[in-house]
Design an enzyme around this catalytic site. Sequence first.
Site, short mmCIF file in Angstrom:
data_model
loop_
_atom_site.label_atom_id
_atom_site.label_comp_id
_atom_site.label_asym_id
_atom_site.label_seq_id
_atom_site.Cartn_x
_atom_site.Cartn_y
_atom_site.Cartn_z
CB SER A 165 -2.75 13.67 -142.52
OG SER A 165 -2.50 13.60 -143.89
CB SER A 208 0.33 12.24 -144.95
OG SER A 208 0.13 13.22 -143.95
CE LYS A 215 2.63 13.34 -141.21
NZ LYS A 215 1.29 13.87 -141.53
N1 LIG Z 1 -2.46 15.78 -145.65
C1 LIG Z 1 -3.63 15.29 -145.39
O1 LIG Z 1 -4.25 15.63 -144.41
C2 LIG Z 1 -4.13 14.17 -146.23
C3 LIG Z 1 -4.71 14.40 -147.56
N2 LIG Z 1 -5.00 13.12 -148.08
C4 LIG Z 1 -3.76 15.12 -148.51
O2 LIG Z 1 -3.09 14.45 -149.24
O3 LIG Z 1 -3.72 16.31 -148.58
#
Ligand SMILES: NC(=O)C[C@H](N)C(=O)O
Length: 482
Positions: free
Chosen positions: A175, A151, A76
């Site tokens: 994410s 993400s 990532k």
């Molecule tokens: N970063 C994550 O684990 C995803 C979460 N949907 C966020 O936007 O914070």
Amino acid sequence: MSLFDQRLSEVHNRLHHKDLSVSELVDASLKRIAETDGKIGAFLTLDEEGARKAASELDSSSGERGLLFGLPAGIKDNIVTEGLRTTCASRFLSNYDPIYDATVVEKLRSAQAVTVGKLNMDEFAMGGSNENSSYHPVRNPWDTTRVPGGSSGGSAASVAAGQVYFSLGSDTGGSIRQPAAYCGVVGLKPTYGLVSRFGLVAFASSLDQIGPITKNVEDAAFVLQAIAGHDGRDSTSANVDIPDYASALTGDVKGLRIAVPKEYFGEGIDPQVKERVLEALKTYESMGAVWEEVSLPHTEYAVATYYLLSSSEASSNLARFDGVRYGVRAEDPANLLDLYRRSRSEGFGPEVKRRIMLGTYALSSGYYDAYYKKAQQVRTLIKRDFDQVFEKYDVIVSPTAPTTAFRLGEQVDDPLTMYLNDICTIPASLAGVPAISIPCGLADGLPVGLQIMGKPFDEATVLRAAHAFEGRTEFHKLRPAL
Ligand SMILES: NC(=O)C[C@H](N)C(=O)O
């Protein structure tokens, strides 16, 4: 069957008998990326030359082989790689070539995996659909009109599309798990502190964790084995003994006590998703596990708590991007303030700006007690809910996400709906406990994820439960027709 559908032990067996070389594995990865990434968009940077060089060095090496010998991997793009562009999918870091490797990258290298490139994501890991990438969105290999989740959307899509053998993602509030669910692959968020965050570009430091995305649970156990462990360069890294995860995969869940929280099956959960999870519980029953409904009473506050805390931490962490120390600098600034203001306005995308503003507001004097401090207190209550359930049960099982993958564009202008996608994954993040998502079937042709949460540092039980389910079902073998 593609090379990457073979189990790690089979691939290693073939490498050992010289029936396959690392260069052939890396070529297969690069070829698949060339064939499919125009449609998927999982990669931001490819390192063909570096990967080929590493492969030929491994092919001519002798001596003991690393745990992940020769396996092509994607990383990532918020995990720093020396000399290899690391953008966090942000325009701000479009010219950033780190001068060091993250601890997990060092660990992958010493396990002899081969990095083929950097994977697309929501900018600075903020988002649940990958549409917040400043470069291009990622598309779901099962249906390219749909999102892969986020993400770590590039990390999940690249494994699902057979471009790499495994990938690394990061999980702050879901994410790793939510994109793994949407793409029909396995994604593990380890206990907070098990895997070093050194070299992970910080979003919300009290929540961020790096973890593996793979095609099956056994591979997740091997990758976790390679990356887990204490690191003096991360002050939150835990000094705990790391068990042999593969030996936990006994296939036996007789007597396993499963808690099923009723709050995860209420409003907003797609009936078909619910059905697949209930079927999975029947499978567990047939293997001798027992399950009971329980309550995690503070679940309803989890999403609000998470977005307050994570945005507060983000507003502080992202203060370092000022156009001076890192990132792209605005042209011809009138003065220092203008330099800061324009560099940040031009460098960050809309979702990142939204979180910085929310977080700055929550931390400002006068509002701190009402928002940030209150959210910290609720976080403790959520953690206590978990502690209580784990006094009686070994794991907690739920859907990973309330729905299957939605269409690109469907939620992008509605941040609140987007945030609610994290309803099932956020509580484990706030509690800091390990959680895995594994495929448990399809709904209208799209993958559904089953989430298994465990006690702190008890990844072994989480992996054992997930692996036993795989042994009884064929869902993890389903592949998208690309
Ligand atoms: N970063 C994550 O684990 C995803 C979460 N949907 C966020 O936007 O914070």
